[in-house]
Design a protein around this motif. Sequence first.
Motif, PDB file in Angstrom:
ATOM      1  N   VAL A  64      -0.828   5.466   7.099  1.00 44.49           N
ATOM      2  CA  VAL A  64      -1.389   4.213   7.614  1.00 44.49           C
ATOM      3  C   VAL A  64      -2.499   4.552   8.617  1.00 44.49           C
ATOM      4  N   HIS A  65      -3.573   3.733   8.621  1.00 48.55           N
ATOM      5  CA  HIS A  65      -4.687   3.988   9.546  1.00 48.55           C
ATOM      6  C   HIS A  65      -5.138   2.677  10.194  1.00 48.55           C
ATOM      7  N   VAL A  66      -6.108   2.752  11.096  1.00 49.73           N
ATOM      8  CA  VAL A  66      -6.468   1.536  11.835  1.00 49.73           C
ATOM      9  C   VAL A  66      -7.119   0.482  10.941  1.00 49.73           C
ATOM     10  N   GLY A  67      -7.728   0.904   9.821  1.00 51.56           N
ATOM     11  CA  GLY A  67      -8.270  -0.079   8.872  1.00 51.56           C
ATOM     12  C   GLY A  67      -7.176  -1.012   8.377  1.00 51.56           C
ATOM     13  N   HIS A  68      -6.024  -0.424   8.008  1.00 51.66           N
ATOM     14  CA  HIS A  68      -4.882  -1.241   7.569  1.00 51.66           C
ATOM     15  C   HIS A  68      -4.412  -2.163   8.693  1.00 51.66           C
ATOM     16  N   MET A  69      -4.318  -1.603   9.910  1.00 50.09           N
ATOM     17  CA  MET A  69      -3.710  -2.358  11.010  1.00 50.09           C
ATOM     18  C   MET A  69      -4.610  -3.501  11.474  1.00 50.09           C
ATOM     19  N   VAL A  84      -7.503 -13.156   0.378  1.00 46.73           N
ATOM     20  CA  VAL A  84      -8.393 -12.081  -0.049  1.00 46.73           C
ATOM     21  C   VAL A  84      -9.327 -11.687   1.084  1.00 46.73           C
ATOM     22  N   TYR A  85      -9.531 -10.391   1.243  1.00 46.90           N
ATOM     23  CA  TYR A  85     -10.555  -9.911   2.167  1.00 46.90           C
ATOM     24  C   TYR A  85     -11.607  -9.172   1.359  1.00 46.90           C
ATOM     25  N   PRO A  86     -12.855  -9.258   1.787  1.00 47.19           N
ATOM     26  CA  PRO A  86     -13.928  -8.681   0.979  1.00 47.19           C
ATOM     27  C   PRO A  86     -13.910  -7.155   1.010  1.00 47.19           C
ATOM     28  N   ARG A  87     -14.080  -6.523  -0.121  1.00 54.16           N
ATOM     29  CA  ARG A  87     -14.345  -5.082  -0.164  1.00 54.16           C
ATOM     30  C   ARG A  87     -15.784  -4.933  -0.626  1.00 54.16           C
ATOM     31  N   PRO A  88     -16.593  -4.221   0.147  1.00 52.34           N
ATOM     32  CA  PRO A  88     -18.009  -4.085  -0.204  1.00 52.34           C
ATOM     33  C   PRO A  88     -18.172  -3.590  -1.640  1.00 52.34           C
ATOM     34  N   LEU A 105     -13.735  -5.205   8.696  1.00 50.64           N
ATOM     35  CA  LEU A 105     -13.375  -4.074   7.834  1.00 50.64           C
ATOM     36  C   LEU A 105     -13.848  -2.761   8.432  1.00 50.64           C
ATOM     37  N   MET A 106     -13.043  -1.755   8.198  1.00 53.15           N
ATOM     38  CA  MET A 106     -13.405  -0.400   8.630  1.00 53.15           C
ATOM     39  C   MET A 106     -13.701   0.426   7.403  1.00 53.15           C
ATOM     40  N   HIS A 107     -14.747   1.192   7.466  1.00 57.35           N
ATOM     41  CA  HIS A 107     -15.038   2.086   6.353  1.00 57.35           C
ATOM     42  C   HIS A 107     -14.179   3.339   6.533  1.00 57.35           C
ATOM     43  N   LEU A 108     -12.912   3.233   6.121  1.00 58.40           N
ATOM     44  CA  LEU A 108     -11.937   4.284   6.413  1.00 58.40           C
ATOM     45  C   LEU A 108     -10.891   4.281   5.306  1.00 58.40           C
ATOM     46  N   SER A 109     -10.458   5.443   4.899  1.00 59.16           N
ATOM     47  CA  SER A 109      -9.408   5.513   3.877  1.00 59.16           C
ATOM     48  C   SER A 109      -8.372   6.549   4.285  1.00 59.16           C
ATOM     49  N   ALA A 110      -7.188   6.431   3.693  1.00 62.62           N
ATOM     50  CA  ALA A 110      -6.140   7.418   3.962  1.00 62.62           C
ATOM     51  C   ALA A 110      -6.577   8.808   3.485  1.00 62.62           C
ATOM     52  N   THR A 111      -7.336   8.829   2.407  1.00 60.06           N
ATOM     53  CA  THR A 111      -7.852  10.109   1.913  1.00 60.06           C
ATOM     54  C   THR A 111      -8.670  10.797   3.001  1.00 60.06           C
ATOM     55  N   TYR A 112      -9.503  10.021   3.672  1.00 64.14           N
ATOM     56  CA  TYR A 112     -10.329  10.585   4.746  1.00 64.14           C
ATOM     57  C   TYR A 112      -9.457  11.165   5.855  1.00 64.14           C
ATOM     58  N   ILE A 113      -8.388  10.452   6.206  1.00 61.61           N
ATOM     59  CA  ILE A 113      -7.484  10.933   7.261  1.00 61.61           C
ATOM     60  C   ILE A 113      -6.808  12.234   6.819  1.00 61.61           C
ATOM     61  N   ARG A 114      -6.303  12.252   5.594  1.00 54.88           N
ATOM     62  CA  ARG A 114      -5.610  13.464   5.116  1.00 54.88           C
ATOM     63  C   ARG A 114      -6.541  14.663   5.122  1.00 54.88           C
ATOM     64  N   GLU A 115      -7.786  14.427   4.697  1.00 51.92           N
ATOM     65  CA  GLU A 115      -8.738  15.543   4.675  1.00 51.92           C
ATOM     66  C   GLU A 115      -9.051  16.029   6.077  1.00 51.92           C
ATOM     67  N   GLY A 133       0.819  -1.205   0.000  1.00 49.28           N
ATOM     68  CA  GLY A 133       0.000   0.000   0.000  1.00 49.28           C
ATOM     69  C   GLY A 133       0.846   1.246   0.000  1.00 49.28           C
ATOM     70  N   SER A 134       0.193   2.369  -0.270  1.00 48.34           N
ATOM     71  CA  SER A 134       0.951   3.620  -0.168  1.00 48.34           C
ATOM     72  C   SER A 134       0.974   4.096   1.284  1.00 48.34           C
ATOM     73  N   PHE A 135       0.010   3.672   2.068  1.00 54.09           N
ATOM     74  CA  PHE A 135      -0.012   4.004   3.500  1.00 54.09           C
ATOM     75  C   PHE A 135       0.260   5.502   3.708  1.00 54.09           C
ATOM     76  N   ASN A 136      -0.629   6.303   3.135  1.00 52.09           N
ATOM     77  CA  ASN A 136      -0.420   7.751   3.061  1.00 52.09           C
ATOM     78  C   ASN A 136      -1.550   8.504   3.767  1.00 52.09           C
TER      79      ASN A 136
HETATM   80  P1  ATP Z   1      -6.217   6.319  -0.287  1.00 59.17           P
HETATM   81  O1  ATP Z   1      -7.457   6.829   0.377  1.00 59.17           O
HETATM   82  O2  ATP Z   1      -5.064   7.308  -0.259  1.00 59.17           O
HETATM   83  O3  ATP Z   1      -6.455   5.736  -1.663  1.00 59.17           O
HETATM   84  P2  ATP Z   1      -6.183   3.791   1.286  1.00 59.17           P
HETATM   85  O4  ATP Z   1      -6.581   3.994   2.699  1.00 59.17           O
HETATM   86  O5  ATP Z   1      -7.134   3.093   0.370  1.00 59.17           O
HETATM   87  O6  ATP Z   1      -5.640   5.130   0.613  1.00 59.17           O
HETATM   88  P3  ATP Z   1      -3.729   2.354   0.580  1.00 59.17           P
HETATM   89  O7  ATP Z   1      -2.449   2.656   1.253  1.00 59.17           O
HETATM   90  O8  ATP Z   1      -3.825   2.621  -0.847  1.00 59.17           O
HETATM   91  O9  ATP Z   1      -4.812   3.080   1.478  1.00 59.17           O
HETATM   92  O10 ATP Z   1      -4.190   0.912   0.926  1.00 59.17           O
HETATM   93  C1  ATP Z   1      -3.351  -0.182   1.028  1.00 59.17           C
HETATM   94  C2  ATP Z   1      -4.192  -1.382   0.890  1.00 59.17           C
HETATM   95  O11 ATP Z   1      -5.120  -1.404   1.982  1.00 59.17           O
HETATM   96  C3  ATP Z   1      -5.017  -1.384  -0.379  1.00 59.17           C
HETATM   97  O12 ATP Z   1      -4.957  -2.667  -0.945  1.00 59.17           O
HETATM   98  C4  ATP Z   1      -6.404  -1.059   0.079  1.00 59.17           C
HETATM   99  O13 ATP Z   1      -7.361  -1.738  -0.715  1.00 59.17           O
HETATM  100  C5  ATP Z   1      -6.416  -1.553   1.508  1.00 59.17           C
HETATM  101  N1  ATP Z   1      -7.298  -0.775   2.376  1.00 59.17           N
HETATM  102  C6  ATP Z   1      -7.482   0.536   2.388  1.00 59.17           C
HETATM  103  N2  ATP Z   1      -8.358   0.913   3.330  1.00 59.17           N
HETATM  104  C7  ATP Z   1      -8.743  -0.208   3.945  1.00 59.17           C
HETATM  105  C8  ATP Z   1      -9.656  -0.503   5.003  1.00 59.17           C
HETATM  106  N3  ATP Z   1     -10.340   0.444   5.621  1.00 59.17           N
HETATM  107  N4  ATP Z   1      -9.803  -1.792   5.379  1.00 59.17           N
HETATM  108  C9  ATP Z   1      -9.112  -2.750   4.742  1.00 59.17           C
HETATM  109  N5  ATP Z   1      -8.243  -2.531   3.746  1.00 59.17           N
HETATM  110  C10 ATP Z   1      -8.059  -1.297   3.336  1.00 59.17           C
END
Ligand code: ATP
Length: 193
Positions: free
Chosen positions: A16-21, A132-136, A156-166, A11-14
């Motif tokens: 990293v957030h709790v969804g990743h961890m 593989v983990y499910p993405r809705p 799964l957490m409905h969370l993205s790095a974009t959300y954190i940056r914003e 990932g780009s981890f830009n």
């Molecule tokens: P961005 O919002 O910047 O696109 P992102 O949170 O999706 O970032 P990435 O670093 O691109 O983060 O994600 C790394 C990997 O983690 C990707 O394969 C992505 O599908 C997955 N991922 C992202 N968010 C989650 C989440 N909330 N739960 C599980 N996996 C996630």
Amino acid sequence: MASRQVGLFFGSFNPVHVGHMILANFMATRTGLDEVWLVVSPQNPLKKRGTLARDHDRLHLVELAIGDTPRLRASRVEFDLPKPSYTIDTLAVLRDKYPEYDFSLIMGSDNLASLHKWKNYELILRDFSIKVYPRPGYPGGEFLDHPNVAQYDAPLMHLSATYIREAVREGYSIHYLVPPAVAAELHKSGMYR
Ligand code: ATP
């Protein structure tokens, strides 16, 4: 001796957030793996940097997020590879460098559904197992039944790095959305502000 089973989570981890961890820890502890490596993707020098933080800063945040968590490791292997880095090439380098490890891939069902667009995807499917983990919204596609593919019902957490940056840019709290050490570092460094 059986080789150590290592799952690679790219990932780009830009940042990293709790969804990743949560996902990394689930895969490291409940799917037969010994370790999960969070592989930080480097910036592509041909692309405009935009909001993508520097390689070492993102790696540092991943290291802070992991702390002394057992079974999790940060990897900077792609920083030294030609860019853009293709997964098949990274896998070849890792196999060479760590012959004692057995590597597998961790990916969302969204990525699995578009795996046919990856460089040498047939080789990836043939030579590596994929967790593989499910993405809705993404059923996973044609490869879900492949013998080297296994699906796990990870939390799964409905969370993205974009959300954190914003949130950081707009001055909102990111408490609970990133590990405490990551929140502290973001605060101290002013990253994404
Ligand atoms: P961005 O919002 O910047 O696109 P992102 O949170 O999706 O970032 P990435 O670093 O691109 O983060 O994600 C790394 C990997 O983690 C990707 O394969 C992505 O599908 C997955 N991922 C992202 N968010 C989650 C989440 N909330 N739960 C599980 N996996 C996630």
